[in-house]
Design a protein around this motif. Structure first.
Motif, mmCIF file in Angstrom:
data_model
loop_
_atom_site.group_PDB
_atom_site.id
_atom_site.type_symbol
_atom_site.label_atom_id
_atom_site.label_comp_id
_atom_site.label_asym_id
_atom_site.label_seq_id
_atom_site.Cartn_x
_atom_site.Cartn_y
_atom_site.Cartn_z
ATOM 1 N N PHE A 92 10.688 -17.133 -13.301
ATOM 2 C CA PHE A 92 11.762 -16.605 -12.467
ATOM 3 C C PHE A 92 12.334 -15.330 -13.081
ATOM 4 O O PHE A 92 12.585 -14.344 -12.371
ATOM 5 C CB PHE A 92 12.862 -17.654 -12.310
ATOM 6 C CG PHE A 92 14.012 -17.209 -11.454
ATOM 7 C CD1 PHE A 92 13.997 -17.413 -10.086
ATOM 8 C CD2 PHE A 92 15.126 -16.590 -12.018
ATOM 9 C CE1 PHE A 92 15.058 -17.007 -9.286
ATOM 10 C CE2 PHE A 92 16.189 -16.176 -11.231
ATOM 11 C CZ PHE A 92 16.155 -16.387 -9.863
ATOM 12 N N ALA A 93 12.555 -15.345 -14.379
ATOM 13 C CA ALA A 93 13.097 -14.163 -15.039
ATOM 14 C C ALA A 93 12.157 -12.970 -14.895
ATOM 15 O O ALA A 93 12.596 -11.836 -14.662
ATOM 16 C CB ALA A 93 13.350 -14.462 -16.514
ATOM 17 N N LEU A 94 10.864 -13.218 -15.024
ATOM 18 C CA LEU A 94 9.886 -12.134 -14.922
ATOM 19 C C LEU A 94 9.706 -11.677 -13.480
ATOM 20 O O LEU A 94 9.656 -10.478 -13.188
ATOM 21 C CB LEU A 94 8.540 -12.597 -15.492
ATOM 22 C CG LEU A 94 8.512 -12.871 -17.002
ATOM 23 C CD1 LEU A 94 7.260 -13.648 -17.378
ATOM 24 C CD2 LEU A 94 8.589 -11.563 -17.784
ATOM 25 N N GLU A 95 9.620 -12.641 -12.571
ATOM 26 C CA GLU A 95 9.288 -12.335 -11.180
ATOM 27 C C GLU A 95 10.462 -11.753 -10.404
ATOM 28 O O GLU A 95 10.291 -10.820 -9.615
ATOM 29 C CB GLU A 95 8.802 -13.611 -10.490
ATOM 30 C CG GLU A 95 8.362 -13.424 -9.043
ATOM 31 C CD GLU A 95 7.909 -14.732 -8.414
ATOM 32 O OE1 GLU A 95 7.148 -14.672 -7.438
ATOM 33 O OE2 GLU A 95 8.317 -15.807 -8.880
ATOM 34 N N GLY A 139 16.286 -10.996 -19.578
ATOM 35 C CA GLY A 139 15.286 -11.943 -19.098
ATOM 36 C C GLY A 139 15.337 -13.258 -19.857
ATOM 37 O O GLY A 139 15.191 -14.337 -19.264
ATOM 38 N N CYS A 140 15.568 -13.183 -21.158
ATOM 39 C CA CYS A 140 15.697 -14.412 -21.959
ATOM 40 C C CYS A 140 16.868 -15.259 -21.480
ATOM 41 O O CYS A 140 16.755 -16.484 -21.331
ATOM 42 C CB CYS A 140 15.893 -14.053 -23.434
ATOM 43 S SG CYS A 140 14.444 -13.339 -24.239
ATOM 44 N N ALA A 141 17.995 -14.628 -21.237
ATOM 45 C CA ALA A 141 19.188 -15.359 -20.813
ATOM 46 C C ALA A 141 18.977 -16.006 -19.450
ATOM 47 O O ALA A 141 19.329 -17.175 -19.244
ATOM 48 C CB ALA A 141 20.385 -14.405 -20.772
ATOM 49 N N VAL A 142 18.406 -15.263 -18.513
ATOM 50 C CA VAL A 142 18.175 -15.806 -17.174
ATOM 51 C C VAL A 142 17.188 -16.964 -17.217
ATOM 52 O O VAL A 142 17.391 -18.006 -16.574
ATOM 53 C CB VAL A 142 17.665 -14.690 -16.238
ATOM 54 C CG1 VAL A 142 17.171 -15.275 -14.923
ATOM 55 C CG2 VAL A 142 18.762 -13.667 -15.992
ATOM 56 N N PHE A 167 6.968 -11.527 -22.506
ATOM 57 C CA PHE A 167 6.608 -12.919 -22.204
ATOM 58 C C PHE A 167 7.030 -13.879 -23.314
ATOM 59 O O PHE A 167 7.665 -14.905 -23.053
ATOM 60 C CB PHE A 167 5.100 -13.016 -21.951
ATOM 61 C CG PHE A 167 4.662 -14.376 -21.500
ATOM 62 C CD1 PHE A 167 4.836 -14.768 -20.188
ATOM 63 C CD2 PHE A 167 4.067 -15.263 -22.387
ATOM 64 C CE1 PHE A 167 4.440 -16.025 -19.757
ATOM 65 C CE2 PHE A 167 3.668 -16.514 -21.976
ATOM 66 C CZ PHE A 167 3.848 -16.898 -20.649
ATOM 67 N N ALA A 168 6.695 -13.554 -24.554
ATOM 68 C CA ALA A 168 6.964 -14.479 -25.663
ATOM 69 C C ALA A 168 8.452 -14.772 -25.836
ATOM 70 O O ALA A 168 8.857 -15.940 -25.880
ATOM 71 C CB ALA A 168 6.345 -13.946 -26.952
ATOM 72 N N PRO A 169 9.319 -13.763 -25.951
ATOM 73 C CA PRO A 169 10.747 -14.083 -26.117
ATOM 74 C C PRO A 169 11.335 -14.832 -24.924
ATOM 75 O O PRO A 169 12.178 -15.716 -25.103
ATOM 76 C CB PRO A 169 11.412 -12.708 -26.294
ATOM 77 C CG PRO A 169 10.431 -11.723 -25.783
ATOM 78 C CD PRO A 169 9.081 -12.306 -26.028
ATOM 79 N N ILE A 170 10.886 -14.500 -23.726
ATOM 80 C CA ILE A 170 11.417 -15.178 -22.541
ATOM 81 C C ILE A 170 10.993 -16.641 -22.521
ATOM 82 O O ILE A 170 11.785 -17.533 -22.200
ATOM 83 C CB ILE A 170 10.973 -14.436 -21.262
ATOM 84 C CG1 ILE A 170 11.780 -13.146 -21.125
ATOM 85 C CG2 ILE A 170 11.135 -15.312 -20.025
ATOM 86 C CD1 ILE A 170 11.366 -12.272 -19.964
#
Length: 520
Positions: free
Chosen positions: A161-164, A141-144, A175-178
């Motif tokens: 976008f990464a989460l959804e 998720g972080c990378a995206v 949430f925080a790292p992303i």
């Protein structure tokens, strides 16, 4: 660190495409590539995508098992089924093929390949540190997020976008790292391009009256239809292309080259289809196109995208969706505003709302797409119109396909991510992991197992719980023999027995672990 690496990957990918495009087409300003291509000799416009398709075909044929460029759908699959990993070798081949495709006239977008490139980076890191599933998915998720942020200068939309779309949950622990990675990716973009938006609108678009909002409900339905038409056309073209390749026994490395030839022929008369199409999108957002031009370009772009992807060339669908949305919205505005001039605002507002409407329906991401539209244009005053359009288009589109373009891609491969964890978790358990040895105390004697095998009630060693559970439901038996099939007419080897209660326990534990991750 993953955010920075993904941000640089997105930046180098974009700059590399621009440099190669400038070299191949002989222009210093690739943002005006469409205009410049109109003055090029016809044979040059034709030959560039043919050569590009040939190179793409060779790369994918030698470096991937199915000669297919991977994209966001594979990233979603990696998050759901492979502990946040994607195949690194295939990912490198996909990045190269997308790079060549977009540089040589392919009619797709650069954001999908960038998302997959970022996933390759996070997968390499996860493998190196031997990350568990939760950590692997978080790093993915972080990378995206960083890749999307660096592509669009859109930190808020990148994180969501990464989460959804990729992780498909909004867990607090992720949430925080992303968000940190998304911010890092944005910094990389702004160090190169500054704090500027991708598209510049001519004026602030405002709603004339609240009475105009029903028009955006109608626009949302139109955008949903256009989005579904794009997706259906791509899938139909892919099926037809596969049928033709099989029928005429065409080598798989030739498939992208044939698509390149078709694209080149189209580009001779309509250079608007070349590449990402941001010049045409900008013209639509600024109202510089006529009604018939907008309608014709919508049809041509859908055909060009379908040809590119059916030919197994690289690239994504997000930029084409933005272009189609802007053209659709502009055409709608050009028709609607003269009918109700007293209740109509700017025509460009319809183009802006349409851009979000089509893209959201294609991606199945109404929240992040709405924010991307705002951050691409810097126009936050027209949020109500965009949100109304996006909500209707997404609601309609999700009912005509399996949620989104990416999820429908996976569904066509029999990967049921669209239906939620309760569907795809069963496919993660091989029966050999859950089965038990022959145990007479539980009724699974060798004699009982062979009786079931003779009745064709058994599972192969490669089967998963996805194949096992329907058998339990249909027969209501306590166990199923697991065998290793042998060739040459030899009898199968009995490996053990899969008990229904053990299968249910494994499934329940997986559901509980997924729920715990999503709510942590």
């Amino acid at each position: 660190m993953i955010g920075i690496a993904s941000g640089f990957a997105a930046l180098f990918f974009r700059k590399g495409i621009e440099a190669l495009q400038a070299f191949l087409y002989g222009t210093d300003d690739v943002s005006q590539l469409r205009t410049f291509a109109e003055s090029l000799p016809c044979y040059w416009v034709l030959i560039i995508p043919i050569i590009g398709g040939l190179i793409v075909g060779i790369i994918l044929d030698r470096m991937t098992p199915d000669a297919r460029a991977q994209g966001p759908a594979d990233v979603i699959e990696g998050a759901a089924l492979h502990e946040g990993r994607v195949n690194i070798k295939s990912g490198i081949a996909s990045a190269l093929s997308s790079f060549i495709t977009l540089s040589s006239g392919g009619s797709t977008g650069r954001e999908g390949p960038v998302v997959h490139m970022a996933a390759v980076i996070s997968s390499w890191v996860s493998n190196r540190i031997k990350a568990d599933g939760i950590t692997g998915r978080d790093l993915l998720g972080c990378a995206v997020a960083a890749a999307v942020s660096a592509s669009f200068n859109a930190p808020i939309a990148g994180a969501l976008f990464a989460l959804e779309v990729v992780l498909r949950h909004f867990a607090v622990h992720a949430f925080a790292p992303i968000v940190i990675a998304s911010a890092a990716g944005t910094v990389i973009n702004r160090l190169e391009f500054g704090d500027v938006t991708e598209f510049m609108l001519p004026m602030e678009s405002t709603l004339a009256f609240y009475q105009e909002l029903p028009a955006f409900l109608i626009l949302g339905a139109v955008c949903g239809i256009v989005a579904v038409s794009l997706m259906w056309t791509i899938f139909w073209a892919d099926d037809m292309s596969t049928h033709v390749v099989d029928q005429f026994k065409i080598k798989r490395w030739m498939r992208p080259m044939i698509s390149g030839a078709l694209l080149g022929l189209m580009a001779i008369w309509f250079p608007h289809i070349i590449g990402v199409g941001y010049e045409t999108t900008s013209d639509a957002l600024t109202g510089q196109l006529l009604l018939h031009e907008a309608i014709v370009f919508v049809i041509l772009k859908i055909i060009a995208v379908a040809i590119t992807l059916a030919g197994r060339m690289g690239g994504g669908v997000f930029s084409p969706a933005l272009m189609l949305g802007a053209l659709t919205g502009l055409a709608f505005g050009l028709i609607a505003t003269p009918i109700f001039p007293d209740f109509s605002g700017s025509i460009t507002l319809y183009a802006l709302a349409g851009m979000g409407g089509v893209a959201a329906a294609v991606l199945g991401a109404p929240i992040s797409t709405t924010l991307i539209v705002f951050e691409l244009t810097g126009d936050w005053q027209t949020g109500v119109a965009v949100m109304v359009t996006v909500s209707i288009s997404t609601a309609l589109g999700s009912r005509l396909v399996d949620g989104s373009y990416f999820l429908t891609q996976l569904e066509r491969r029999n990967i049921h991510v669209a239906k939620g964890p309760q569907a795809y978790l069963l496919a993660m358990f091989n029966v050999t992991r859950v089965m038990k040895p022959i145990d007479p105390e539980r009724g699974a004697t060798e004699e009982a197992c062979w009786q079931k095998i003779e009745q064709d009630i058994y599972l192969g060693a490669g089967a998963t719980l996805e194949q096992a559970m329907p058998i339990f439901d249909a027969t209501n038996i306590a166990f199923i023999p697991v065998v290793r099939l042998k060739g040459g007419g030899e009898a199968p080897e009995l490996l053990g027995a899969l008990h229904q209660v053990d299968a249910l326990k494994a499934y329940n534990r997986a559901l509980a672990a997924t729920a715990a991750e999503e709510h942590s």
